[in-house]
Design a protein around this motif. Structure first.
Motif, PDB file in Angstrom:
ATOM      1  N   GLY A   1       0.787  -1.223   0.000  1.00 50.02           N
ATOM      2  CA  GLY A   1       0.000   0.000   0.000  1.00 50.02           C
ATOM      3  C   GLY A   1       0.821   1.276   0.000  1.00 50.02           C
ATOM      4  O   GLY A   1       0.261   2.368  -0.139  1.00 50.02           O
ATOM      5  N   ILE A   2       2.149   1.156   0.152  1.00 51.78           N
ATOM      6  CA  ILE A   2       2.976   2.370   0.250  1.00 51.78           C
ATOM      7  C   ILE A   2       2.823   3.240  -1.000  1.00 51.78           C
ATOM      8  O   ILE A   2       2.659   4.459  -0.909  1.00 51.78           O
ATOM      9  CB  ILE A   2       4.463   2.012   0.483  1.00 51.78           C
ATOM     10  N   SER A   3       2.854   2.595  -2.169  1.00 51.56           N
ATOM     11  CA  SER A   3       2.761   3.400  -3.392  1.00 51.56           C
ATOM     12  C   SER A   3       1.395   4.083  -3.496  1.00 51.56           C
ATOM     13  O   SER A   3       1.292   5.188  -4.030  1.00 51.56           O
ATOM     14  CB  SER A   3       3.042   2.547  -4.623  1.00 51.56           C
ATOM     15  N   ILE A   4       0.359   3.457  -2.957  1.00 47.52           N
ATOM     16  CA  ILE A   4      -0.958   4.105  -2.958  1.00 47.52           C
ATOM     17  C   ILE A   4      -0.931   5.309  -2.019  1.00 47.52           C
ATOM     18  O   ILE A   4      -1.438   6.384  -2.350  1.00 47.52           O
ATOM     19  CB  ILE A   4      -2.074   3.147  -2.504  1.00 47.52           C
ATOM     20  N   ALA A   5      -0.301   5.099  -0.848  1.00 49.09           N
ATOM     21  CA  ALA A   5      -0.217   6.192   0.127  1.00 49.09           C
ATOM     22  C   ALA A   5       0.481   7.402  -0.493  1.00 49.09           C
ATOM     23  O   ALA A   5       0.055   8.552  -0.304  1.00 49.09           O
ATOM     24  CB  ALA A   5       0.505   5.728   1.384  1.00 49.09           C
ATOM     25  N   ILE A   6       1.546   7.149  -1.262  1.00 50.34           N
ATOM     26  CA  ILE A   6       2.252   8.244  -1.940  1.00 50.34           C
ATOM     27  C   ILE A   6       1.338   8.863  -3.002  1.00 50.34           C
ATOM     28  O   ILE A   6       1.225  10.079  -3.117  1.00 50.34           O
ATOM     29  CB  ILE A   6       3.553   7.730  -2.602  1.00 50.34           C
ATOM     30  N   GLY A   7       0.679   8.003  -3.759  1.00 44.15           N
ATOM     31  CA  GLY A   7      -0.184   8.483  -4.837  1.00 44.15           C
ATOM     32  C   GLY A   7      -1.370   9.301  -4.338  1.00 44.15           C
ATOM     33  O   GLY A   7      -1.811  10.239  -5.001  1.00 44.15           O
ATOM     34  N   TYR A   8      -1.878   8.950  -3.148  1.00 49.16           N
ATOM     35  CA  TYR A   8      -3.025   9.687  -2.600  1.00 49.16           C
ATOM     36  C   TYR A   8      -2.636  11.067  -2.102  1.00 49.16           C
ATOM     37  O   TYR A   8      -3.479  11.955  -1.994  1.00 49.16           O
ATOM     38  CB  TYR A   8      -3.658   8.904  -1.442  1.00 49.16           C
ATOM     39  N   MET A   9      -1.351  11.214  -1.768  1.00 50.66           N
ATOM     40  CA  MET A   9      -0.907  12.463  -1.139  1.00 50.66           C
ATOM     41  C   MET A   9      -1.353  13.708  -1.911  1.00 50.66           C
ATOM     42  O   MET A   9      -2.076  14.544  -1.346  1.00 50.66           O
ATOM     43  CB  MET A   9       0.614  12.422  -0.991  1.00 50.66           C
ATOM     44  N   PRO A  10      -0.966  13.852  -3.185  1.00 51.57           N
ATOM     45  CA  PRO A  10      -1.334  15.083  -3.883  1.00 51.57           C
ATOM     46  C   PRO A  10      -2.847  15.231  -4.068  1.00 51.57           C
ATOM     47  O   PRO A  10      -3.380  16.337  -3.997  1.00 51.57           O
ATOM     48  CB  PRO A  10      -0.635  14.955  -5.244  1.00 51.57           C
ATOM     49  N   VAL A  11      -3.524  14.084  -4.277  1.00 51.43           N
ATOM     50  CA  VAL A  11      -4.970  14.145  -4.519  1.00 51.43           C
ATOM     51  C   VAL A  11      -5.686  14.594  -3.245  1.00 51.43           C
ATOM     52  O   VAL A  11      -6.601  15.432  -3.286  1.00 51.43           O
ATOM     53  CB  VAL A  11      -5.502  12.769  -4.985  1.00 51.43           C
ATOM     54  N   ALA A  12      -5.257  14.038  -2.094  1.00 58.35           N
ATOM     55  CA  ALA A  12      -5.887  14.389  -0.824  1.00 58.35           C
ATOM     56  C   ALA A  12      -5.525  15.817  -0.406  1.00 58.35           C
ATOM     57  O   ALA A  12      -6.376  16.550   0.104  1.00 58.35           O
ATOM     58  CB  ALA A  12      -5.464  13.396   0.262  1.00 58.35           C
TER      59      ALA A  12
END
Lengths: 244, 101
Positions: free
Chosen positions: A22-33
């Motif tokens: 899930g780490i890559s998702i956590a990074i990917g969500y950062m800018p969107v969130a």
């Protein structure tokens, strides 16, 4: 000794594997969130409302959409109904995911079901082996935490984030999807066909304006996933006839 | 907190959660026909294609920006199956590229 056993445990524990996945998702969500939090502030929501929406709804597209509709003073039932329409596609995701997860008590599955998004689904679904419940918890918890945390930070930090950073980060989720897809494409014509066909249909539906983004993804996915089974079936039958 | 906003959030949460939860709980006991199983197993790869295009073209005012990012990610993913390398590498490369544009 301890390090060694710790390492072995790390590999064996499905929960930790899920966290890593899930780490890559956590990074990917950062800018969107972050962007969501920032827009929520400009829409006039309180910090609590902003974070609560991320905690309870947990669906990027519909949260953006809700902000837009709130700012246009559209009624709450219309917002809820549109959210429903946008998120119906999760039926398809969880029905597909159910083929891959281990059987377990319904209440456990009902809990991690909350964490199924396009992104967690994609990461889980391309794994080679059957998915353990612990893996699903690890995967969904880290992605969810990132979403909620950075929604709040986005609200507080606002526009103070450097523009260049924001721009570059906008590729993150797409890079993740590509990073998940390409290794599966190698030497697998079926996967290439599925992805390319769905991408073409979705582009056609979206750019022509024929369908909303949510329905377009559902329909192009279903068409490609079904069409390839029809082709496989026809080729098999043709092969059988030739053999006789 | 504004109570209308609160109930709207709760409603949005409910209609989002139900489609997420139902198949995982209901299909636990039901065996789907083979063809349907095959189609559902195709879904991940098809949806990845649909999630990438055309969305990636719209991350910036100029479509080439997303296209360049997708190309970089594709190259990285071809040579490394580590998704985090692909994500971070694409962010860094695209940020660097836009500096020169």
């Amino acid at each position: 000794m301890e390090i060694q056993s710790g390492f072995a445990e790390k590999i064996a524990d499905p929960f930790k594997q899920g966290l890593q996945g899930g780490i890559s998702i956590a990074i990917g969500y950062m800018p969107v969130a972050l962007t969501y939090g920032f827009i929520a502030k400009t829409t006039g929501l309180s910090l609590l409302e902003t974070v609560l929406m991320s905690m309870i709804v947990y669906a990027g597209a519909s949260q953006y959409m809700a902000l837009d509709m709130i700012s246009k003073q559209i009624g709450m039932f219309e917002i809820i109904f549109t959210t429903f329409i946008v998120n119906i596609r999760h039926l398809l995701l969880t029905a597909s995911l159910n083929e891959k997860v281990e059987q377990d008590k319904p209440w456990k599955k009902a809990i991690y079901a909350f964490g199924v998004t396009d992104e967690t689904f994609s990461v889980a679904a391309v794994q080679k082996e059957k998915l353990k419940t612990g893996y699903m918890f690890g995967l969904t918890i880290i992605a969810y935490s990132s979403w909620v945390l950075f929604s709040g930070i986005g609200y507080l930090a606002g526009s103070s984030l450097p523009g260049l950073f924001q721009e570059g980060m906008s590729i993150a989720l797409y890079a993740m999807f590509i990073g998940l897809l390409v290794p599966s494409m190698k030497g697998n014509k079926k996967v290439i066909f599925l992805a390319v066909l769905a991408a073409l249909f979705n582009s056609l539906f979206v750019i022509s304006g024929a369908l909303s983004a949510g329905w377009s993804i559902v329909l192009s996915t279903l068409i490609s996933a079904t069409l390839i089974e029809v082709i496989v079936f026809l080729r098999k039958r043709k092969g059988d006839c030739a053999g006789e | 907190m504004n109570s209308a906003i609160f109930w709207m959030i709760v409603g949005m949460g409910a209609v989002t959660y139900i489609p997420r939860m139902l198949p995982l709980v209901v299909l636990e006991k039901i065996r789907l026909p083979g063809l349907l199983q095959n189609i559902l197993q195709n879904v991940p790869f098809a949806i990845l294609g649909a999630l990438i295009f055309p969305g990636v073209l719209f991350i910036h005012d100029e479509a080439w920006y997303g296209l360049a990012g997708a190309f970089i990610a594709f190259l990285l993913a071809y040579f490394s199956s580590n998704v985090i390398v692909v994500v971070i590498g694409s962010i860094v490369a695209l940020s660097a590229l836009s500096l020169f544009m």
